[in-house]
Every structure is written in structure tokens, then in C-alpha cells.
Scaffold this motif. Structure first.
Motif, PDB file in Angstrom:
ATOM      1  N   ASN A   2     -54.763  26.017 -16.895  1.00 45.30           N
ATOM      2  CA  ASN A   2     -55.998  25.484 -17.424  1.00 45.30           C
ATOM      3  C   ASN A   2     -57.138  26.370 -16.996  1.00 45.30           C
ATOM      4  N   ASP A  13     -69.765  38.077 -31.236  1.00 47.28           N
ATOM      5  CA  ASP A  13     -69.784  36.603 -31.111  1.00 47.28           C
ATOM      6  C   ASP A  13     -70.881  35.942 -31.943  1.00 47.28           C
ATOM      7  N   TRP A  20     -71.673  27.701 -35.559  1.00 45.65           N
ATOM      8  CA  TRP A  20     -71.830  26.475 -34.759  1.00 45.65           C
ATOM      9  C   TRP A  20     -73.223  25.873 -34.950  1.00 45.65           C
ATOM     10  N   SER A  59     -65.201  28.798 -22.901  1.00 50.54           N
ATOM     11  CA  SER A  59     -63.911  28.620 -23.563  1.00 50.54           C
ATOM     12  C   SER A  59     -62.931  27.943 -22.616  1.00 50.54           C
ATOM     13  N   ASN A  61     -58.701  27.826 -22.080  1.00 48.37           N
ATOM     14  CA  ASN A  61     -57.406  28.404 -22.480  1.00 48.37           C
ATOM     15  C   ASN A  61     -57.571  29.358 -23.671  1.00 48.37           C
ATOM     16  N   ASP A  62     -58.573  30.212 -23.580  1.00 45.40           N
ATOM     17  CA  ASP A  62     -58.886  31.223 -24.587  1.00 45.40           C
ATOM     18  C   ASP A  62     -59.373  30.664 -25.921  1.00 45.40           C
ATOM     19  N   LYS A  63     -59.675  29.394 -25.974  1.00 43.71           N
ATOM     20  CA  LYS A  63     -60.258  28.823 -27.194  1.00 43.71           C
ATOM     21  C   LYS A  63     -61.766  28.648 -26.982  1.00 43.71           C
ATOM     22  N   ASP A  64     -62.562  29.283 -27.840  1.00 44.44           N
ATOM     23  CA  ASP A  64     -64.011  29.167 -27.708  1.00 44.44           C
ATOM     24  C   ASP A  64     -64.462  27.751 -28.055  1.00 44.44           C
ATOM     25  N   VAL A  65     -65.304  27.198 -27.184  1.00 50.99           N
ATOM     26  CA  VAL A  65     -65.684  25.787 -27.342  1.00 50.99           C
ATOM     27  C   VAL A  65     -67.168  25.625 -27.676  1.00 50.99           C
ATOM     28  N   ASP A  88     -67.206  23.352 -31.036  1.00 50.28           N
ATOM     29  CA  ASP A  88     -65.939  22.814 -31.537  1.00 50.28           C
ATOM     30  C   ASP A  88     -65.938  21.301 -31.337  1.00 50.28           C
ATOM     31  N   SER A  90     -63.890  19.068 -31.734  1.00 47.13           N
ATOM     32  CA  SER A  90     -62.750  18.398 -31.097  1.00 47.13           C
ATOM     33  C   SER A  90     -62.890  18.386 -29.567  1.00 47.13           C
ATOM     34  N   PHE A  91     -63.877  19.129 -29.061  1.00 44.50           N
ATOM     35  CA  PHE A  91     -64.106  19.141 -27.607  1.00 44.50           C
ATOM     36  C   PHE A  91     -65.332  18.316 -27.196  1.00 44.50           C
TER      37      PHE A  91
END
Lengths: 178, 82
Positions: A2, A13, A20, A59, A61-65, A88, A90-91
């Protein structure tokens, strides 16, 4: 593993950031909420003075949030503004958003040696108002019917963030051990 | 194990999240706007103070009501004490 991370934004970026910022769940909570075009975004990025404004992407786990920033840094008065949005959807309501806030305030207070943050927030942005209160912000005044002005002293932040930091550290340790 | 009953837990939950309105035992946590990312961390800290264990975010996300959360905490706290 994590792994929450923070990285300073680069040219590659900025269109993700634009995407966003144009999302309804973010745009309508901003004071300036016009849709942003590709060229506008490039122009905005070219005009950033990194001495006074620092934008980061966080981010998990390598997912940009999402995005956190410190801006309008006044090194003489030791003053800054901070902001966050979770790109994101979903976060939303995820601990990573609070982790990112803590990182950015620690950076401002401990590394940049700033002493005080201030913020102007829409009354309807109740989530950020609650978050700021938990971080130690104090309400100062209404600027008009829609906006309120709050400030955060370093000492208040350090006191308010102790338990939050402890919990986040435990949580990350717990997850990495599983 | 903590001796706190549900009524006290509910009162502490509302206090820590600055909730001024009534919450029923079966109110969905997802419908409580104060139970957002900061609200969940505040709740986690409260649980750690009362029940002496660290609750993970997934459990907070999965748990539907405050009554269910209380039950989970009591069970986890009992396991920890064994």
C-alpha cells in the motif's frame, strides 16, 4: 504493497489536472469554476512560479487520485494557502485524501518553515470546511453570503494532526503487513 | 474489553463528528455526510481510544450502520483480549 505517493506536477500531468478540474464534482465547489481549455491549461502551467506555488499529484498504488497544492506563499509573512481536490471520484471519502493533506501541510510548516495558512472556502463546501476544522483551522469571518475566511497556525495544526498521523501510520503499516 | 454501551458509543460518535441531528440505529453510515474521509479517520481514532485497536478503512466502508459498527468493534475488541 500500500503505497501512497506525492509527486510535483510536470508538463505531462497538466491535462489530467485539467480533466479533473472540469469534472462537476470539483468544478462547482471551486470559487473560479469556468471550464478550462487545453490551451488555457498550458498557459496556466507556463505562468506558474514554482517559488510561490507548488502543485502535487497524489496517488495510491500507482493510481493517480487527486491534487494538492500550496500557493500564494509569502516567505516574509510566513503565510500560504493550501488546497486539495480528489479527482478520481471512486476515492472520495478515502483516507488517501487526508494523507495527502497531511503531507502538504507538513511540507509547508516543516520544510518551507511557514507559520500560518489561510483559506477562503465556499459555505456549501461542507466537506472541506469539516476537513479544515479537523486540521485545526479557525473560522475568522464571512467574506460575503457564500464565502468564509479561515486561518491555521502551525501550533494548532501540529496539535490537531497528532492522532490523524498516528492512525494513518498504523493503517499503512497494517496494510503493508497483510 | 471496553464496557461502553451502544448509547454511549452513539453519543461519542455524534460528538466527535459534530453531528447535531438524530441518528437512528439503522441509519446508513453512507447517508451521513459527516462520515466522509476525515469523518472516517475521526471515527477510527474514536474507536482506537475506546476499543484499543486500529480499525481498517475497508471495515468502515463495508459496515452499513452505526449499530453494526458497534457490534464489529465489540467483537474485535473481545478477540483482541483473548
Amino acid at each position: 504493497m500500500n503505497s501512497p505517493k506525492l509527486r510535483i506536477i510536470k508538463n505531462e500531468d497538466i491535462q489530467l489536472l485539467r480533466y479533473w478540474k472540469n469534472l462537476d464534482h470539483i468544478r462547482y465547489k471551486m470559487i473560479e469554476n469556468n471550464l478550462i481549455g487545453i490551451k488555457d491549461q498550458r498557459k496556466w502551467f507556463a505562468n506558474i512560479d514554482e517559488n510561490y506555488t507548488k502543485y502535487f499529484i497524489y496517488s495510491l498504488n500507482d493510481k493517480d487520485v487527486g491534487n494538492v497544492k500550496i500557493s500564494n506563499i509569502d516567505y516574509k509573512k510566513k503565510l500560504f494557502e493550501a488546497g486539495i481536490f480528489c479527482g478520481d471520484k471512486s476515492f472520495l471519502n478515502h483516507w488517501i485524501n487526508i494523507w495527502a493533506c497531511i503531507e502538504i501541510y507538513d511540507y509547508a510548516f516543516n520544510e518551507l518553515k511557514l507559520k500560518k495558512a489561510h483559506a477562503i472556502i465556499k459555505n456549501e463546501n461542507t466537506g472541506v470546511l469539516r476537513l479544515n476544522k479537523s486540521l485545526g483551522y479557525i473560522y475568522k469571518k464571512n467574506l460575503n453570503n457564500d464565502l468564509q475566511y479561515l486561518t491555521l497556525d502551525k501550533n494548532n495544526y501540529l496539535e490537531a494532526s497528532v492522532k490523524i498521523k498516528k492512525y494513518l501510520n498504523n493503517l499503512i503499516k497494517l496494510k503493508n503487513n497483510n | 474489553m471496553s464496557e461502553i454501551n451502544f448509547k454511549s458509543f452513539s453519543r461519542e460518535f455524534k460528538k466527535s463528528l459534530s453531528i447535531k441531528y438524530e441518528i437512528e440505529d439503522n441509519t446508513f453510515l453512507k447517508d451521513i455526510s459527516e462520515f466522509d474521509s476525515m469523518g472516517k479517520i475521526t471515527t477510527s481514532v474514536l474507536i482506537e481510544d475506546i476499543f484499543k485497536f486500529t480499525i481498517d478503512f475497508e471495515t468502515l466502508d463495508k459496515t452499513k450502520t452505526l449499530a453494526e459498527l458497534y457490534k464489529v468493534c465489540c467483537e474485535r475488541s473481545q478477540k483482541k483480549d483473548k
